[in-house]
Design an enzyme around this catalytic site. Structure first.
Site, mmCIF file in Angstrom:
data_model
loop_
_atom_site.group_PDB
_atom_site.id
_atom_site.type_symbol
_atom_site.label_atom_id
_atom_site.label_comp_id
_atom_site.label_asym_id
_atom_site.label_seq_id
_atom_site.Cartn_x
_atom_site.Cartn_y
_atom_site.Cartn_z
ATOM 1 N N LYS A 135 0.845 -1.201 0.000
ATOM 2 C CA LYS A 135 0.000 0.000 0.000
ATOM 3 C C LYS A 135 0.882 1.254 0.000
ATOM 4 O O LYS A 135 1.674 1.462 0.918
ATOM 5 C CB LYS A 135 -0.913 -0.010 1.237
ATOM 6 C CG LYS A 135 -1.759 1.263 1.418
ATOM 7 C CD LYS A 135 -2.686 1.160 2.642
ATOM 8 C CE LYS A 135 -3.437 2.467 2.908
ATOM 9 N NZ LYS A 135 -4.270 2.412 4.125
ATOM 10 N N ASP B 146 -3.023 10.011 3.923
ATOM 11 C CA ASP B 146 -4.405 9.569 4.130
ATOM 12 C C ASP B 146 -5.127 10.503 5.099
ATOM 13 O O ASP B 146 -5.018 10.374 6.311
ATOM 14 C CB ASP B 146 -4.411 8.133 4.690
ATOM 15 C CG ASP B 146 -5.832 7.597 4.896
ATOM 16 O OD1 ASP B 146 -6.788 8.250 4.419
ATOM 17 O OD2 ASP B 146 -5.964 6.520 5.512
ATOM 18 N N LYS C 164 -10.595 12.225 8.716
ATOM 19 C CA LYS C 164 -10.054 11.801 10.009
ATOM 20 C C LYS C 164 -10.031 12.975 10.978
ATOM 21 O O LYS C 164 -9.988 14.125 10.549
ATOM 22 C CB LYS C 164 -8.608 11.314 9.816
ATOM 23 C CG LYS C 164 -8.483 9.960 9.157
ATOM 24 C CD LYS C 164 -7.020 9.561 9.067
ATOM 25 C CE LYS C 164 -6.861 8.227 8.371
ATOM 26 N NZ LYS C 164 -7.505 7.103 9.077
ATOM 27 N N ASP D 15 1.305 6.227 5.646
ATOM 28 C CA ASP D 15 0.365 5.270 5.073
ATOM 29 C C ASP D 15 0.893 4.631 3.779
ATOM 30 O O ASP D 15 0.201 3.837 3.150
ATOM 31 C CB ASP D 15 -0.986 5.947 4.830
ATOM 32 C CG ASP D 15 -2.164 4.998 5.003
ATOM 33 O OD1 ASP D 15 -1.977 3.909 5.573
ATOM 34 O OD2 ASP D 15 -3.278 5.350 4.551
ATOM 35 N N ASP E 243 -12.617 6.459 4.215
ATOM 36 C CA ASP E 243 -11.341 6.269 4.907
ATOM 37 C C ASP E 243 -10.854 4.819 4.828
ATOM 38 O O ASP E 243 -9.717 4.516 5.183
ATOM 39 C CB ASP E 243 -11.489 6.709 6.370
ATOM 40 C CG ASP E 243 -10.152 6.957 7.035
ATOM 41 O OD1 ASP E 243 -9.126 6.971 6.318
ATOM 42 O OD2 ASP E 243 -10.133 7.153 8.271
ATOM 43 N N ARG F 120 -7.853 -0.763 1.041
ATOM 44 C CA ARG F 120 -8.341 -1.977 0.372
ATOM 45 C C ARG F 120 -8.796 -1.665 -1.047
ATOM 46 O O ARG F 120 -8.773 -2.534 -1.916
ATOM 47 C CB ARG F 120 -9.451 -2.622 1.218
ATOM 48 C CG ARG F 120 -10.626 -1.718 1.478
ATOM 49 C CD ARG F 120 -11.472 -2.170 2.671
ATOM 50 N NE ARG F 120 -10.912 -1.737 3.958
ATOM 51 C CZ ARG F 120 -11.440 -2.026 5.139
ATOM 52 N NH1 ARG F 120 -12.538 -2.752 5.209
ATOM 53 N NH2 ARG F 120 -10.879 -1.598 6.253
HETATM 54 N N1 BES Z 1 -4.420 4.099 6.984
HETATM 55 C C1 BES Z 1 -5.559 3.832 7.783
HETATM 56 C C2 BES Z 1 -5.290 2.828 8.888
HETATM 57 C C3 BES Z 1 -4.503 3.328 10.062
HETATM 58 C C4 BES Z 1 -5.090 4.162 10.980
HETATM 59 C C5 BES Z 1 -3.217 2.899 10.261
HETATM 60 C C6 BES Z 1 -4.367 4.577 12.080
HETATM 61 C C7 BES Z 1 -2.509 3.299 11.372
HETATM 62 C C8 BES Z 1 -3.087 4.153 12.274
HETATM 63 C C9 BES Z 1 -6.683 3.267 6.924
HETATM 64 O O1 BES Z 1 -6.768 3.784 5.645
HETATM 65 C C10 BES Z 1 -7.960 3.615 7.612
HETATM 66 O O2 BES Z 1 -8.241 4.763 7.719
HETATM 67 N N2 BES Z 1 -8.676 2.599 8.073
HETATM 68 C C11 BES Z 1 -9.879 2.798 8.779
HETATM 69 C C12 BES Z 1 -10.851 1.733 8.326
HETATM 70 C C13 BES Z 1 -12.246 1.941 8.850
HETATM 71 C C14 BES Z 1 -12.856 3.172 8.212
HETATM 72 C C15 BES Z 1 -13.056 0.712 8.541
HETATM 73 C C16 BES Z 1 -9.586 2.686 10.271
HETATM 74 O O3 BES Z 1 -8.774 1.845 10.644
HETATM 75 O O4 BES Z 1 -10.132 3.471 11.012
HETATM 76 ZN ZN ZN Z 2 -5.042 4.474 4.848
HETATM 77 MN MN MN Z 3 -7.904 5.542 5.584
#
Ligand code: BES
Ligand code: ZN
Ligand code: MN
Length: 498
Positions: free
Chosen positions: A269, A274, A281, A292, A351, A355
């Protein structure tokens, strides 16, 4: 930094710093005893006065020690019966203290310490890794020049690891060479991770891949948005639509095996920033979302290690790279996009973008008919909740591949812990309007993210590494870790040898 094996005489070697181990109460190691004798009881008196106590990780620097040729003597506590963890933490503490001196050369005798369950090769690898770890700096965006800049740098450039010569010298040298190549991969992954989002864009990552093509003889192909559109990568492109930086799909090939050998595919990735998109966020610590792209960076790092070690296997590294920002053209919650596989996805949370870019990259990877495919992603905050920072989350329906990766993590000291990808979780991704939703609800967030990816890897032997908790440190020690380059490199080394 150059690390080599040496069998010099500790007392007569001229070096800026001699590093020896100190035990708590057991008999001191050979080099330490020699120094003790030549310095007429210096170490025993420092132990008596309590200045060093031999606990793993304690250190004491002795400037201008008498009786030996070294300019400095660094005493490093190693405990009485160190296991590999004690030894690694002692080596790291010693390396950090060494880097805080102004030494250019160093002779390190820690390799001679007996460690439960670790042979000389392992110890040499651990010490090499520790010195590389301690000497890493990311100062390129600080403008100080001259003395001030020099002070920030670790001045050590030449390290000799001491070991009485024996028949396995060649193996120890190979271990040091391996550890150095992995360390170069780790350093590259850290550099790319630490660069901020305004500098490390998808185009920048693509330019770095082209640079590797020249320096490391990789074949590189960069797909721009027009090419991705022609391939039908509707999921990936939907993420980048809300950003002014165009997306890139970076493909790097290392050919060390026979032309017809199926490659190991690594898919990382490469989300260069992000913000969450319309599902924005919160502000706190959002700067850390420059990390990210660390999964992508680890693919760069593993490719470098494979190329430097001239491994006899084929590797294809694929890095889908985009930003995720809010904008008038960005994905809206509820939007439905069509992935390259033809499957439709309802984007309930913008967010959950990782995936979306990965699924198209995974489908693209199928054309390489990989022996195995491993994706690496800072995919979910839920993985950090589940495992914290020590362990990478490992997901695979294939027990053999899972075991293989877990073992590589153990031996590289870059560990993962297995999580389920059972079909029972798949129903959480049901959508009333599309083939699937891009989120699976409040529970088991790391698992449902893996389940999403599983739907795009049915035709391949696949594992997923969620590195959200392991790719970087927050707080005072903020910085990329370079994980899981050590685990991936070990995997490639082992695969090449079989
Ligand atoms: N890059 C983030 C995941 C992440 C968040 C990694 C904090 C490390 C620290 C990912 O793109 C994301 O935002 N995932 C969401 C998914 C949710 C919306 C289902 C998450 O983990 O909150
Ligand atoms: Zn992300
Ligand atoms: Mn995200």
């Amino acid at each position: 930094m150059k690390t080599q094996l040496s069998s010099l005489d500790v007392l007569r070697t001229r070096t800026d710093c001699l590093v020896v181990g100190v035990r708590e109460s057991a008999q001191q190691p050979p080099s330490t005893r020699k120094v003790e004798k030549a310095s007429k009881g210096l170490i025993a008196s420092l132990i008596r006065s309590g200045d060093i106590d031999g606990r793993p990780g304690s250190t004491l620097l002795v400037p201008s020690p008498g009786g030996i040729q070294a300019k400095r003597l660094l005493l490093v506590g190693v405990g009485d019966k160190p296991d590999i963890d004690d030894f690694a933490s002692a080596a790291l503490a010693g390396a950090r203290r060494l880097c805080a001196t102004r030494s250019v050369s160093a002779v390190v005798a820690l390799t001679e310490i007996a460690v439960t369950g670790a042979d000389l090769i392992t110890r040499a690898r651990v010490v090499t890794q520790a010195i590389q770890e301690a000497s890493y700096r990311f100062n390129r965006l600080k403008t100080a020049k001259g003395k001030e800049a020099a002070r920030r740098q670790c001045s050590v450039t030449r390290v000799s690891l001491l070991a009485s010569t024996g028949q396995n010298d060649a193996a120890v040298r190979a271990g040091i060479h391996e550890a150095s190549a992995i360390a170069n991969g780790v350093a590259l992954a850290k550099d790319l991770g630490n660069l901020p989002g305004n500098l490390c864009t998808p185009s920048y990552l693509a330019s770095q891949a082209r640079k590797l093509a020249r320096s490391h003889k990789l074949k590189v192909d960069i797909l721009d948005e027009a090419k991705m559109k022609a391939l039908g990568m509707g999921a990936l492109l939907s993420v980048s639509r809300g950003s002014r930086e165009p997306a890139r799909l970076i493909v790097m090939e290392y050919q060390g095996g026979r032309r017809t050998d199926p490659p190991v595919a690594l898919v990382g990735k490469g989300l260069t920033f992000d913000a969450g998109g319309i599902s924005l966020k919160p502000a706190a610590a959002m700067d850390e979302m420059k990390y990210d792209m660390c999964g992508g960076a680890s693919v760069f790092g593993a490719m470098v290690a494979a190329a430097e070690l001239k491994l006899k296997l084929n590797v294809v590294g694929i890095v889908p790279s985009s930003e995720n920002l809010p904008d008038g053209a960005a994905n809206r919650p509820g939007d439905i996009v069509t992935s390259m596989s033809g499957k439709t996805i309802e984007i309930l949370n913008t967010d959950a973008e990782g995936r979306l870019i990965l699924c198209d990259a995974l489908t693209y990877a199928e054309r390489y008919k990989p022996a195995v495919i491993i994706d690496i992603a800072t995919l979910t905050g839920a993985c950090v909740v589940a495992l914290g920072h020590p362990a990478t989350g490992l997901f695979s329906p294939d027990d053999d591949l899972a075991e293989e990766l877990l073992a590589c993590g153990e031996s590289a000291r870059d560990r993962a812990w297995r999580m389920p990808v059972w079909d029972e979780y798949q129903k959480q991704l049901d959508s009333p309007f599309a083939d699937m939703a891009n989120i699976g609800g409040r529970t088991a967030g790391a698992v449902t993210a893996a389940c999403f990816l599983a739907r795009f890897t049915k035709n391949m032997t696949w594992a997923h590494l969620d590195i959200a908790g392991t790719a970087w440190h927050s707080g005072a020690k903020k910085g990329a870790t370079g994980r899981p380059v050590p685990m991936l490199s070990r995997f490639l080394i082992n695969r090449a040898a079989r």
